[in-house]
Design a protein around this motif. Structure first.
Motif, PDB file in Angstrom:
ATOM      1  N   VAL A   1       0.833  -1.174   0.172  1.00  0.00           N
ATOM      2  CA  VAL A   1      -0.090  -0.137  -0.007  1.00  0.00           C
ATOM      3  C   VAL A   1       0.784   1.436  -0.065  1.00  0.00           C
ATOM      4  CG1 VAL A   1      -1.694   1.375   1.404  1.00  0.00           C
ATOM      5  CG2 VAL A   1      -1.984  -1.133   1.202  1.00  0.00           C
TER       6      VAL A   1
ATOM      7  N   ASN B   1      -5.532  -9.090   6.106  1.00  0.00           N
ATOM      8  CA  ASN B   1      -3.972  -9.100   6.208  1.00  0.00           C
ATOM      9  C   ASN B   1      -3.802 -10.532   6.725  1.00  0.00           C
ATOM     10  OD1 ASN B   1      -4.724  -6.307   6.464  1.00  0.00           O
ATOM     11  ND2 ASN B   1      -2.725  -5.670   6.842  1.00  0.00           N
TER      12      ASN B   1
ATOM     13  N   GLU C   1       8.522  -5.373   4.365  1.00  0.00           N
ATOM     14  CA  GLU C   1       8.045  -4.020   4.386  1.00  0.00           C
ATOM     15  C   GLU C   1       6.695  -3.744   5.064  1.00  0.00           C
ATOM     16  OE1 GLU C   1       8.400  -6.178   2.186  1.00  0.00           O
ATOM     17  OE2 GLU C   1       7.089  -6.163   0.207  1.00  0.00           O
TER      18      GLU C   1
ATOM     19  N   ARG D   1      11.488   2.693  14.117  1.00  0.00           N
ATOM     20  CA  ARG D   1      10.856   3.634  13.657  1.00  0.00           C
ATOM     21  C   ARG D   1       9.438   3.396  12.951  1.00  0.00           C
ATOM     22  NH1 ARG D   1      14.367   7.979  13.994  1.00  0.00           N
ATOM     23  NH2 ARG D   1      12.974   9.296  12.813  1.00  0.00           N
TER      24      ARG D   1
ATOM     25  N   ASN E   1       1.900   5.483  11.803  1.00  0.00           N
ATOM     26  CA  ASN E   1       0.636   5.399  12.571  1.00  0.00           C
ATOM     27  C   ASN E   1       0.528   4.067  13.293  1.00  0.00           C
ATOM     28  OD1 ASN E   1      -1.966   5.447  13.429  1.00  0.00           O
ATOM     29  ND2 ASN E   1      -3.005   5.192  11.272  1.00  0.00           N
TER      30      ASN E   1
ATOM     31  N   SER F   1      -3.653   2.175  13.774  1.00  0.00           N
ATOM     32  CA  SER F   1      -4.557   1.582  12.943  1.00  0.00           C
ATOM     33  C   SER F   1      -4.669   0.178  13.561  1.00  0.00           C
ATOM     34  CB  SER F   1      -4.241   1.764  11.768  1.00  0.00           C
ATOM     35  OG  SER F   1      -2.782   1.008  11.413  1.00  0.00           O
TER      36      SER F   1
ATOM     37  N   VAL G   1      -1.570  -1.616  15.796  1.00  0.00           N
ATOM     38  CA  VAL G   1      -0.223  -1.685  15.615  1.00  0.00           C
ATOM     39  C   VAL G   1       0.305  -1.604  16.818  1.00  0.00           C
ATOM     40  CG1 VAL G   1       1.576  -0.868  14.257  1.00  0.00           C
ATOM     41  CG2 VAL G   1      -0.663  -0.963  13.393  1.00  0.00           C
TER      42      VAL G   1
ATOM     43  N   LEU H   1       6.791   8.314   8.091  1.00  0.00           N
ATOM     44  CA  LEU H   1       6.127   6.913   7.638  1.00  0.00           C
ATOM     45  C   LEU H   1       4.590   6.900   7.670  1.00  0.00           C
ATOM     46  CD1 LEU H   1       8.685   4.752   9.462  1.00  0.00           C
ATOM     47  CD2 LEU H   1       8.667   5.202   7.303  1.00  0.00           C
TER      48      LEU H   1
ATOM     49  N   ARG I   1       0.979   7.721   6.159  1.00  0.00           N
ATOM     50  CA  ARG I   1       0.495   7.722   4.938  1.00  0.00           C
ATOM     51  C   ARG I   1      -0.563   9.037   4.575  1.00  0.00           C
ATOM     52  NH1 ARG I   1      -0.707   1.149   4.655  1.00  0.00           N
ATOM     53  NH2 ARG I   1       1.686   0.726   4.696  1.00  0.00           N
TER      54      ARG I   1
HETATM   55  P1  GDP Z   1      -1.586  -2.653   4.677  1.00  0.00           P
HETATM   56  O1  GDP Z   1      -2.703  -2.991   6.125  1.00  0.00           O
HETATM   57  O2  GDP Z   1      -1.916  -3.617   3.728  1.00  0.00           O
HETATM   58  O3  GDP Z   1      -1.604  -1.320   4.631  1.00  0.00           O
HETATM   59  O4  GDP Z   1      -0.354  -3.313   5.701  1.00  0.00           O
HETATM   60  P2  GDP Z   1       0.863  -2.730   6.283  1.00  0.00           P
HETATM   61  O5  GDP Z   1       1.625  -3.837   7.153  1.00  0.00           O
HETATM   62  O6  GDP Z   1       1.758  -2.045   5.379  1.00  0.00           O
HETATM   63  O7  GDP Z   1       0.207  -1.778   7.269  1.00  0.00           O
HETATM   64  C1  GDP Z   1      -0.449  -1.860   8.537  1.00  0.00           C
HETATM   65  C2  GDP Z   1      -0.673  -0.470   9.259  1.00  0.00           C
HETATM   66  O8  GDP Z   1       0.469  -0.296   9.824  1.00  0.00           O
HETATM   67  C3  GDP Z   1      -1.073   0.567   8.151  1.00  0.00           C
HETATM   68  O9  GDP Z   1      -2.052   1.390   8.978  1.00  0.00           O
HETATM   69  C4  GDP Z   1       0.130   1.280   8.187  1.00  0.00           C
HETATM   70  O10 GDP Z   1      -0.044   2.850   8.228  1.00  0.00           O
HETATM   71  C5  GDP Z   1       0.920   0.999   9.791  1.00  0.00           C
HETATM   72  N1  GDP Z   1       2.025   1.538   9.901  1.00  0.00           N
HETATM   73  C6  GDP Z   1       2.708   2.145  10.879  1.00  0.00           C
HETATM   74  N2  GDP Z   1       3.956   2.198  10.784  1.00  0.00           N
HETATM   75  C7  GDP Z   1       4.368   1.627   9.654  1.00  0.00           C
HETATM   76  C8  GDP Z   1       5.628   1.092   9.079  1.00  0.00           C
HETATM   77  O11 GDP Z   1       6.560   1.592   9.270  1.00  0.00           O
HETATM   78  N3  GDP Z   1       5.574   0.379   7.889  1.00  0.00           N
HETATM   79  C9  GDP Z   1       4.243  -0.253   7.276  1.00  0.00           C
HETATM   80  N4  GDP Z   1       4.212  -1.123   6.476  1.00  0.00           N
HETATM   81  N5  GDP Z   1       3.024   0.245   8.172  1.00  0.00           N
HETATM   82  C10 GDP Z   1       3.222   1.110   9.117  1.00  0.00           C
END
Ligand code: GDP
Length: 327
Positions: free
Chosen positions: A94, A185, A194, A216, A219, A222, A258, A283, A285
């Protein structure tokens, strides 16, 4: 419409696009075990994951093709003559979808249109199971099921929604066996670093080993419904073998933040989270999906599908795995 039962599976040929992703190898392994002849489509001549895949699933046949290239799809279908296609091919991250929105749409959105056109031309009886995404629900409040309004929040979500509607449209327009699995997910040791859960379990292991000083993150507030990839891949197979084409949510029905995930992993390592966790606004979005939690009742009722692992065990599995790799 009669589904292919256990006796006929022996003669079944399956093609998987996106074979190099997390789910591809699990699905190929499960299909091979069930007696399918399995083909996996890879992009490019010397794909870096080809050898790894071949070692994991020796029965797998690799073929070259690209969702960006219509004629390559036609060639792959002629070459492999599948009865079932699993479309896992997509750009799946994403975060990058804001950087390369047009590429995202070309591969993830239009790619499935090209595939459906190839199926229609070569053999409209081929069954297609397409991997849709919970990101399509975006801002619609949980719990989400097959009837929930779609409200995507990223170029990825929009592209996935286009793909989803295209699959449904071909089913309705041409009577094709074209199904979707709306996958929430899901993760495993084969998940890319990632994605947030792997980033966390991997980085905290490195911190514990003294090789990193910070985690680091963007958000932390979420909420996601994290499941176990091998369970979801089993769902894909059940959808392909079901009597009728349809749309099915695959989820666990549990939602965690998270922040909670981070805390659990630090607790497991007996490290103080406040010493190492850094909030990095860079970081975050442009728009995020606040809360996803799927209702998998339809898949349970019609397919007999259930998740076997949930949040607690999944976090433990990943944490232990990423620590053992280092230790
Ligand atoms: P998604 O649900 O397909 O977007 O899976 P991700 O694992 O990429 O992200 C899950 C949630 O974690 C989202 O709300 C992101 O904004 C949050 N998040 C917070 N920090 C990070 C980061 O450093 N990397 C990623 N990938 N997500 C992050």
């Amino acid at each position: 419409m009669g589904g292919p039962g256990p006796d006929t599976v022996r003669d079944m040929r399956a093609l998987i696009t996106g074979i190099a992703g997390q789910d591809g190898s699990y699905l190929a392994g499960q299909l091979a075990m069930a007696g399918y002849e399995v083909y996996g489509m890879l992009r490019g001549q010397r794909h870096p994951k080809a050898e790894w895949l071949q070692e994991l699933v020796p029965e797998l046949h690799l073929v070259q093709g690209d969702l960006l290239d219509q004629s390559s799809l036609i060639n792959v279908l002629k070459e492999t003559e599948p009865q079932v296609i699993f479309n896992l091919g997509a750009l799946t991250y994403v975060g990058m979808s804001w950087q390369q929105p047009a590429l995202m749409t070309e591969v993830t959105g239009l790619g499935v249109l090209r595939l459906l056109e190839a199926i229609r031309m070569i053999n409209p009886d081929i069954r297609l199971v397409h991997a849709s995404s919970s990101e399509q629900f975006g801002s619609s409040a949980p719990p989400q099921d097959e009837t929930t309004r779609f409200w995507p929040r990223s170029p990825y979500g929009v592209a996935k929604l286009m793909a989803h509607h295209t699959v449904v449209n071909y089913r309705e327009s041409y009577g094709m066996f074209a199904s979707t699995a709306i996958m929430f997910n899901h993760t495993s040791p084969r998940r890319g670093l990632e994605f947030v859960e792997r980033k966390i379990t991997n980085t905290v292991a490195w911190i514990h080993a003294g090789r990193h000083t910070q985690l680091r993150l963007g958000n932390l507030d979420s909420y996601r419904d994290w499941g176990w990839a091998p369970d979801y891949v089993k769902g894909l197979r059940l959808i392909a073998e079901h009597s009728d084409p349809d749309d099915f949510v695959l989820a666990t029905g549990e939602m965690h933040s998270v922040r909670e995930l981070v805390q659990k992993v630090f607790d497991w390592h007996k490290l103080p989270v406040e010493q190492f966790l850094v909030h990095d606004p860079a970081l975050e979005r442009p728009a995020d999906v606040e809360a996803l939690c799927g209702n998998y009742g339809k898949a349970e009722r019609l397919l007999g599908w259930q998740p076997t692992l949930r949040f607690e065990q999944i976090v433990e599995e990943l944490t232990v795995h990423d620590w053992q790799v280092l230790a």
